[in-house]
Design a protein around this motif. Sequence first.
Motif, mmCIF file in Angstrom:
data_model
loop_
_atom_site.group_PDB
_atom_site.id
_atom_site.type_symbol
_atom_site.label_atom_id
_atom_site.label_comp_id
_atom_site.label_asym_id
_atom_site.label_seq_id
_atom_site.Cartn_x
_atom_site.Cartn_y
_atom_site.Cartn_z
ATOM 1 N N HIS A 1 38.867 -1.841 -55.263
ATOM 2 C CA HIS A 1 38.850 -1.042 -56.491
ATOM 3 C C HIS A 1 40.247 -0.739 -57.008
ATOM 4 C CE1 HIS A 1 39.031 2.152 -53.354
ATOM 5 N NE2 HIS A 1 39.860 2.708 -54.211
ATOM 6 N N ASP A 2 41.289 -0.807 -56.124
ATOM 7 C CA ASP A 2 42.688 -0.684 -56.543
ATOM 8 C C ASP A 2 43.445 -1.796 -55.839
ATOM 9 O OD1 ASP A 2 45.360 -0.067 -56.988
ATOM 10 O OD2 ASP A 2 45.058 2.104 -56.826
ATOM 11 N N ASP B 1 46.341 -3.296 -56.282
ATOM 12 C CA ASP B 1 47.747 -3.110 -55.940
ATOM 13 C C ASP B 1 47.881 -2.262 -54.678
ATOM 14 O OD1 ASP B 1 50.599 -3.464 -56.660
ATOM 15 O OD2 ASP B 1 50.571 -1.291 -56.902
ATOM 16 N N ALA B 2 47.166 -1.159 -54.611
ATOM 17 C CA ALA B 2 47.233 -0.298 -53.426
ATOM 18 C C ALA B 2 46.736 -1.039 -52.195
ATOM 19 C CB ALA B 2 46.407 0.964 -53.655
#
Length: 546
Positions: A373-374, A376-377
């Motif tokens: 869902h993120d 980059d993280a």
Amino acid sequence: MIRSIARILVVAAALCGAQALAAAGPVVTAPAGALRGEALEGVNAFRGIPYAQPPVRQLRWRPPVPAERWEGVRDATRFGASCHQPPSRPGSIYAPAQALKMSEDCLFLNVWTPEGAQSAPVFVWIHGGALSGGSSSEPMYDGAALARQGLVVVSINYRLGVLGYLAHPQLSEESPDGVSGNYGLLDQIQALRWVRDNIAAFGGDPGNVTIAGESAGALSVMYLMAAPPARGLFHKAIAQSAYMITMPALREAVHGTPSAESAGVELARKLEIRGLPRLRAADPQELTVKAAMAGYMPLGNVDGKVLPAQLVEVFDRGEQAPVPILAGFNEGEIRSLRFLLPPPPADAASYEAAIRAAYRDLADAMLERYPPHDIDAAMLATTRDALYGWTAERLVRSQTALGQPAYLYFWDHGYPATDEAGLHAFHASEIPYALGTRDGTPPHWPAIPDTPGERALGDAAMAYWASFARDGRPVADGAPEWPAYGQARAYMGFAGTPRPGTHLMPGMFELLENVVCRRRAQGDQPWHWNVGIISPPLPPEADACR
């Protein structure tokens, strides 16, 4: 008569010069020779001390030779030259304020000692820089603040890049041990021998030496823990953001990595330099830069002499130095090292598909820990944990298994300048706190605010580090007790204030240990930063990994 008078005048001038040197600053007479340093507030500093002979061209790619004792009083008020390295990337937060003065004559160390020190614990700092850059002269590594904590602090240079780690069949052939490479590591060992033989003259205890380093300095700490020639030269270890990656073997391809000797031959071919004499005759800075541009990556190699086996194997067998350890990593390690990341996938579906294709039966566990869902993280955390998180926990688990005190930390501290730049708790951001050098950071480093909270965090971190070097137990007045890792899997978290906890990132270590174990068992995959969406297909579960 005139000649006699002239001789008397020369002797008198020499005596006056020696007296002037002594009057100008503190003088220490060590087995290596007499040194005049600089008096600071409560601390005496001695810089640019040669611990080995200059590795000039006729000695290039040979083990270090101990420095000869000098006559007279040597000026030790200035740093020696840094070892050859490529220039820093413009705008890098790690780039020094001024261009480094570089030379092959670079095997120097520096000593900061409290006034009146007697049998004080010794803290030896090994700088980072991917084994290809860095210098002990960088202001962020200044040892005065730690020395005021009652330590004798030493920082060292060591050969870097191609000049420090090149292996080649012709170099092995001329070696009495039949090996090559690892010259930078041998430099570090020689520096520790110098400390053993000379540090008592500075008020240090050669029987209480802590080796410490960050990034490649922490990799060096692990090498030293694994190296038989370093055994007994140190008694505690601090590893900040260490990475236990695959090592090349000297003469054979292992784990998908070419041999160190073949890598040296290939580098010479790329550089169009034939034969050892021509390599030795090459300009050192030009050779260093061209090797880096050709993709040469300096690493210690498994030669059976200095490094007997892969680090993971040495630690698995419990053959590393049985010393207390303090180790940890940072929440935002990769925020300042984004070159380690691949291009991101187009969307969450593409990310999930790549993870499932690579990790197979472990894909669900990977997606739960690094969800799409993120993206980059998830990618930042995947590479951070594979390099630094897994290594830190492996180190404290290994030393605990040897019955040694082991302390784990997690640096999760940010401040306005880091968070505005997207660099929260970035790689190396703990150094100025632990070493007490918040005023010595490079010019592009996010500015650390001078606030009571920042000063208190720095005071606590430095006290923990200093007390560990003193007696193997990190303690700071007015700060929480730091429990050993032990069966509770305890750690110290550093955010706004130190805060102890247990079970850091539950399941992270077990998952990544399984990944590494499978790759090791199959034998044809490295465990570098080829993780996440660029991981090769994971080998099936092996009996050894169950």
